[in-house]
Design a protein around this motif. Sequence first.
Motif, mmCIF file in Angstrom:
data_model
loop_
_atom_site.group_PDB
_atom_site.id
_atom_site.type_symbol
_atom_site.label_atom_id
_atom_site.label_comp_id
_atom_site.label_asym_id
_atom_site.label_seq_id
_atom_site.Cartn_x
_atom_site.Cartn_y
_atom_site.Cartn_z
ATOM 1 N N VAL A 26 49.807 39.660 31.827
ATOM 2 C CA VAL A 26 48.895 38.855 32.636
ATOM 3 C C VAL A 26 49.442 37.438 32.748
ATOM 4 O O VAL A 26 49.916 36.867 31.764
ATOM 5 N N ASN A 27 49.384 36.866 33.953
ATOM 6 C CA ASN A 27 49.770 35.472 34.182
ATOM 7 C C ASN A 27 48.579 34.572 33.856
ATOM 8 O O ASN A 27 47.470 34.795 34.343
ATOM 9 N N PHE A 28 48.813 33.559 33.034
ATOM 10 C CA PHE A 28 47.794 32.579 32.695
ATOM 11 C C PHE A 28 48.251 31.210 33.165
ATOM 12 O O PHE A 28 49.423 30.862 33.050
ATOM 13 N N THR A 29 47.325 30.417 33.669
ATOM 14 C CA THR A 29 47.594 29.043 34.046
ATOM 15 C C THR A 29 47.078 28.141 32.934
ATOM 16 O O THR A 29 45.925 28.257 32.518
ATOM 17 N N VAL A 30 47.925 27.258 32.450
ATOM 18 C CA VAL A 30 47.572 26.355 31.359
ATOM 19 C C VAL A 30 47.149 25.017 31.956
ATOM 20 O O VAL A 30 47.853 24.438 32.773
ATOM 21 N N VAL A 31 45.962 24.548 31.537
ATOM 22 C CA VAL A 31 45.450 23.265 32.023
ATOM 23 C C VAL A 31 45.097 22.374 30.839
ATOM 24 O O VAL A 31 44.801 22.855 29.749
ATOM 25 N N ASP A 32 45.131 21.094 31.044
ATOM 26 C CA ASP A 32 44.766 20.124 30.014
ATOM 27 C C ASP A 32 43.417 19.525 30.393
ATOM 28 O O ASP A 32 43.320 18.404 30.903
ATOM 29 N N HIS A 33 42.368 20.334 30.166
ATOM 30 C CA HIS A 33 41.028 19.904 30.533
ATOM 31 C C HIS A 33 40.021 20.705 29.719
ATOM 32 O O HIS A 33 40.163 21.917 29.592
ATOM 33 N N PRO A 34 39.001 20.066 29.150
ATOM 34 C CA PRO A 34 37.996 20.817 28.409
ATOM 35 C C PRO A 34 37.253 21.787 29.335
ATOM 36 O O PRO A 34 36.982 21.466 30.489
ATOM 37 N N ALA A 35 36.937 22.969 28.815
ATOM 38 C CA ALA A 35 36.205 23.956 29.599
ATOM 39 C C ALA A 35 35.204 24.677 28.694
ATOM 40 O O ALA A 35 35.367 24.702 27.474
ATOM 41 N N ILE A 36 34.198 25.275 29.308
ATOM 42 C CA ILE A 36 33.206 25.998 28.519
ATOM 43 C C ILE A 36 33.675 27.406 28.175
ATOM 44 O O ILE A 36 33.087 28.072 27.341
ATOM 45 N N TYR A 37 34.749 27.881 28.820
ATOM 46 C CA TYR A 37 35.298 29.203 28.551
ATOM 47 C C TYR A 37 36.663 29.076 27.897
ATOM 48 O O TYR A 37 37.414 28.153 28.191
ATOM 49 N N ASN A 38 37.010 30.033 27.009
ATOM 50 C CA ASN A 38 38.361 30.063 26.447
ATOM 51 C C ASN A 38 39.358 30.509 27.498
ATOM 52 O O ASN A 38 40.464 30.000 27.578
ATOM 53 N N MET A 39 38.977 31.517 28.293
ATOM 54 C CA MET A 39 39.823 31.968 29.394
ATOM 55 C C MET A 39 38.965 32.770 30.358
ATOM 56 O O MET A 39 37.902 33.252 30.012
ATOM 57 N N ILE A 40 39.465 32.903 31.558
ATOM 58 C CA ILE A 40 38.796 33.702 32.573
ATOM 59 C C ILE A 40 39.810 34.711 33.098
ATOM 60 O O ILE A 40 40.886 34.333 33.540
ATOM 61 N N MET A 41 39.476 35.998 32.999
ATOM 62 C CA MET A 41 40.333 37.035 33.552
ATOM 63 C C MET A 41 40.025 37.135 35.039
ATOM 64 O O MET A 41 38.900 37.455 35.430
ATOM 65 N N GLY A 42 40.992 36.853 35.876
ATOM 66 C CA GLY A 42 40.775 36.849 37.316
ATOM 67 C C GLY A 42 40.961 38.208 37.951
ATOM 68 O O GLY A 42 41.197 39.221 37.294
ATOM 69 N N THR A 43 40.871 38.221 39.266
ATOM 70 C CA THR A 43 40.948 39.483 39.992
ATOM 71 C C THR A 43 42.298 40.182 39.896
ATOM 72 O O THR A 43 42.324 41.409 39.964
ATOM 73 N N PRO A 44 43.446 39.489 39.745
ATOM 74 C CA PRO A 44 44.690 40.255 39.572
ATOM 75 C C PRO A 44 44.655 41.162 38.339
ATOM 76 O O PRO A 44 45.106 42.307 38.391
ATOM 77 N N TRP A 45 44.084 40.680 37.236
ATOM 78 C CA TRP A 45 43.967 41.503 36.033
ATOM 79 C C TRP A 45 43.001 42.657 36.279
ATOM 80 O O TRP A 45 43.269 43.794 35.920
ATOM 81 N N LEU A 46 41.873 42.383 36.889
ATOM 82 C CA LEU A 46 40.890 43.426 37.177
ATOM 83 C C LEU A 46 41.484 44.492 38.094
ATOM 84 O O LEU A 46 41.285 45.692 37.879
ATOM 85 N N ASN A 47 42.238 44.079 39.108
ATOM 86 C CA ASN A 47 42.869 45.041 40.009
ATOM 87 C C ASN A 47 43.931 45.855 39.297
ATOM 88 O O ASN A 47 44.016 47.068 39.491
ATOM 89 N N ALA A 48 44.743 45.216 38.471
ATOM 90 C CA ALA A 48 45.792 45.939 37.744
ATOM 91 C C ALA A 48 45.194 46.962 36.787
ATOM 92 O O ALA A 48 45.761 48.034 36.575
ATOM 93 N N MET A 49 44.042 46.650 36.204
ATOM 94 C CA MET A 49 43.385 47.553 35.263
ATOM 95 C C MET A 49 42.506 48.588 35.975
ATOM 96 O O MET A 49 41.969 49.475 35.334
ATOM 97 N N GLN A 50 42.366 48.467 37.294
ATOM 98 C CA GLN A 50 41.440 49.299 38.067
ATOM 99 C C GLN A 50 40.040 49.207 37.449
ATOM 100 O O GLN A 50 39.330 50.189 37.286
ATOM 101 N N ALA A 51 39.663 47.976 37.088
ATOM 102 C CA ALA A 51 38.429 47.735 36.346
ATOM 103 C C ALA A 51 37.238 47.521 37.285
ATOM 104 O O ALA A 51 37.390 47.082 38.422
#
Length: 67
Positions: free
Chosen positions: A19-44
């Motif tokens: 999975v490709n992850f984008t690294v940002v330097d900004h506080p967020a309420i989530y640790n990570m968000i799995m986007g649609t490319p991951w969902l499509n690859a998993m047929q989820a």
Amino acid sequence: MTLESIQLPVMAKEVTKIVNFTVVDHPAIYNMIMGTPWLNAMQAVPSTYHLGVKFPTPNGVAAIWGC
């Protein structure tokens, strides 16, 4: 502001995908968000109402549930 992109293996039950992850330097309420490319690859099939995702595996359908 995006710092970089990295590729990491993500294991969901017995299925592993790169999975490709984008690294940002900004506080967020989530640790990570799995986007649609991951969902499509998993047929989820995600369900935000049920806080879960179901996807096919070699041994049948697997489910991951949040809380």
